[in-house]
Enzyme design. Structure first.
Site, PDB file in Angstrom:
ATOM      1  N   GLU A 269      42.236  20.425  81.310  1.00  0.00           N
ATOM      2  CA  GLU A 269      43.151  19.345  81.712  1.00  0.00           C
ATOM      3  C   GLU A 269      43.118  19.215  83.225  1.00  0.00           C
ATOM      4  OE1 GLU A 269      47.247  19.562  80.665  1.00  0.00           O
ATOM      5  OE2 GLU A 269      46.871  20.151  78.589  1.00  0.00           O
ATOM      6  N   GLU A 323      52.026   8.014  77.893  1.00  0.00           N
ATOM      7  CA  GLU A 323      52.760   8.433  76.695  1.00  0.00           C
ATOM      8  C   GLU A 323      54.260   8.310  76.955  1.00  0.00           C
ATOM      9  OE1 GLU A 323      50.932  12.109  74.850  1.00  0.00           O
ATOM     10  OE2 GLU A 323      49.829  12.015  76.745  1.00  0.00           O
ATOM     11  N   LYS A 326      57.156  11.314  76.348  1.00  0.00           N
ATOM     12  CA  LYS A 326      57.126  12.624  76.979  1.00  0.00           C
ATOM     13  C   LYS A 326      58.400  12.820  77.793  1.00  0.00           C
ATOM     14  CE  LYS A 326      53.551  14.427  78.790  1.00  0.00           C
ATOM     15  NZ  LYS A 326      53.564  15.613  77.923  1.00  0.00           N
ATOM     16  N   GLU A 332      55.447  12.423  84.028  1.00  0.00           N
ATOM     17  CA  GLU A 332      54.964  12.870  82.722  1.00  0.00           C
ATOM     18  C   GLU A 332      54.522  11.710  81.834  1.00  0.00           C
ATOM     19  OE1 GLU A 332      54.633  15.912  81.230  1.00  0.00           O
ATOM     20  OE2 GLU A 332      54.988  16.849  83.167  1.00  0.00           O
TER      21      GLU A 332
END
Length: 427
Positions: A269, A323, A326, A332
């Site tokens: 990541e 997203e 999150k 985030e």
């Protein structure tokens, strides 16, 4: 539905030239495909977007059967994940690992290329002693289940670590694992070496810059060519970007753990958010474009790190989509290269195809009427090993338990479909 059948056909047509040219060459870009959202398009759309990025590797945090089915025949290599909550069970019950393999891998191999399984995510950064003790036995149990199916030459077993497992990381040559980690880390390194599996590290220069923007050079964090680099006096190596320094810190720590055999290190990541809260320094579309654009160019050049220049570094960018579910700070929810409608979140120098998402067809549309986020479809049980039916959702309570990026483990409450067909040579 007809529209998405056409889209899928178009996606495979676009991917066909790459598929016909033989095995995926290195270097190749990888992308994390997170799904903590209720507004994402169906997996077929990701085929087109990944092709636009020239990405041929995908990492999931579960073994979502919808995604794996959608990519069958695409020659995209997948890394799939066993969620944290299954780790203790796999450690103590070998039949759980065998059932997970039967339910999550065998229905898709070889039509979909699955090359690795991650057991948990950043487990050794946690404080749960039972989880720490369970990690390696669970990995060994899963590897044994793969061996019983003649899959160990095809699928490796590993786990991802955050940089929090290091007691120090600079200069890179002085890096070491935290002392309390060594009883767990040393035998884990031995397992990776015996099985030929890579060491995965989640590395985010963004966190270093966010924590101290006055002293961390932004250009150094963003791979800028004119950045003021740093030197490692002990080795004489010079680092012109922070990500390479982080990777070589992990490399030095592996050697310092009284384990001298080289392991392949992959960045499982890394990324940069395009938006954040007022106190999140550097979280802008411009910086995200610079970080990920420069990173993609570096991967395309096949460069290794200063300590291993001849080994092209394999990198998985986080993430494919923003997203929206999150938890945590605004950053985030803004790591995506694309917005849920398929438009680029910012310019990284690629021409993305136009993705038209019919209303109500998104992967998290909640059409089953239960609310929450649909993460899988099929008869896989909620624990991934037992019977079950229909759709499963991430409840509001479960979503709130998802960890922040630094300690994140995206947990799926459902996994793959039952065995659809047995493949010759598999168990």
């Amino acid at each position: 539905m007809a529209l998405w059948l056409m889209l899928a056909a178009a996606a495979f047509a676009v991917l066909a030239p790459a598929a016909s040219s033989g095995p995926t060459p290195t270097p190749a870009l990888g992308v994390n495909y997170g799904q903590v959202a209720d507004n994402l398009p169906p997996p077929q759309a990701a085929l087109l977007l990944l092709r636009a990025l020239n990405a041929t590797r995908v990492k999931l945090y579960d073994a979502d059967a919808r995604v794996l089915r959608a990519f069958a025949g695409s020659r995209v290599d997948f890394t799939v994940g066993v969620p944290d909550r299954l780790v203790p069970r796999m450690a103590t019950d070998p039949s759980a690992a065998a059932a997970w393999v039967r339910g999550n891998l065998l229905p898709h191999i070889p039509a979909t290329s699955i090359t690795a399984v991650t057991v948990g995510n950043e487990v050794l950064s946690g404080t749960d002693a039972a989880m720490l003790r369970s990690l390696l036995p669970a990995m060994e149990s899963l590897h044994a289940a793969l061996a019983a199916c003649n899959l160990t030459s095809r699928v490796s077993v590993t786990t991802a670590h955050s940089l929090a497992v290091l007691s120090s990381s600079f200069p890179p040559s002085a890096a070491a694992f935290r002392r309390e980690m060594l009883p767990y880390m040393s035998p884990l390194l031995g397992f990776l070496a015996r099985t030929g599996a890579p060491f995965l590290v989640n590395a985010y220069p963004y966190f270093a810059y966010k924590a101290d923007p006055d002293r961390v050079d932004l250009g150094y964090a963003l791979f800028e060519p004119n950045a003021a680099g740093v030197a490692d006096a002990a080795t004489g190596l010079r680092y012109d970007n922070m990500l390479h320094a982080m990777v070589d810190a992990a490399r030095a720590a592996i050697c310092r753990a009284n384990y001298g055999k080289a392991l392949e290190i992959r960045v499982s990541e890394t990324g940069w958010p395009s938006q954040g809260d007022d106190d999140e320094a550097g979280a802008t579309p411009e910086n995200a474009a610079r970080y990920n654009g420069n990173l993609m160019r570096l991967v395309a050049q096949g460069k290794g790190t200063p300590a291993a220049p001849g080994e092209p570094l394999q990198v998985y960018v986080f993430a494919l989509f923003n997203e929206d579910q999150k938890p945590g700070p605004a950053s985030e929810r803004h790591y995506g290269l694309f917005k849920p409608d398929g438009t680029p979140a910012y310019d990284v120098g690629v021409k993305a195809p136009t993705i038209t998402v019919p209303k109500g067809t998104g992967s998290g549309s909640g059409n089953n009427g239960t609310g929450g986020l649909v993460v899988a479809q099929g008869p896989g049980g909620a624990d991934g090993v037992g019977p079950g039916t229909g759709y499963y959702t991430v409840s509001a309570a479960a979503v709130n338990k998802v960890k922040s990026r630094r300690w994140r483990c995206v947990e799926s409450l459902a996994v793959a479909a039952a065995v659809l067909a047995m493949v010759s040579g598999l168990c």
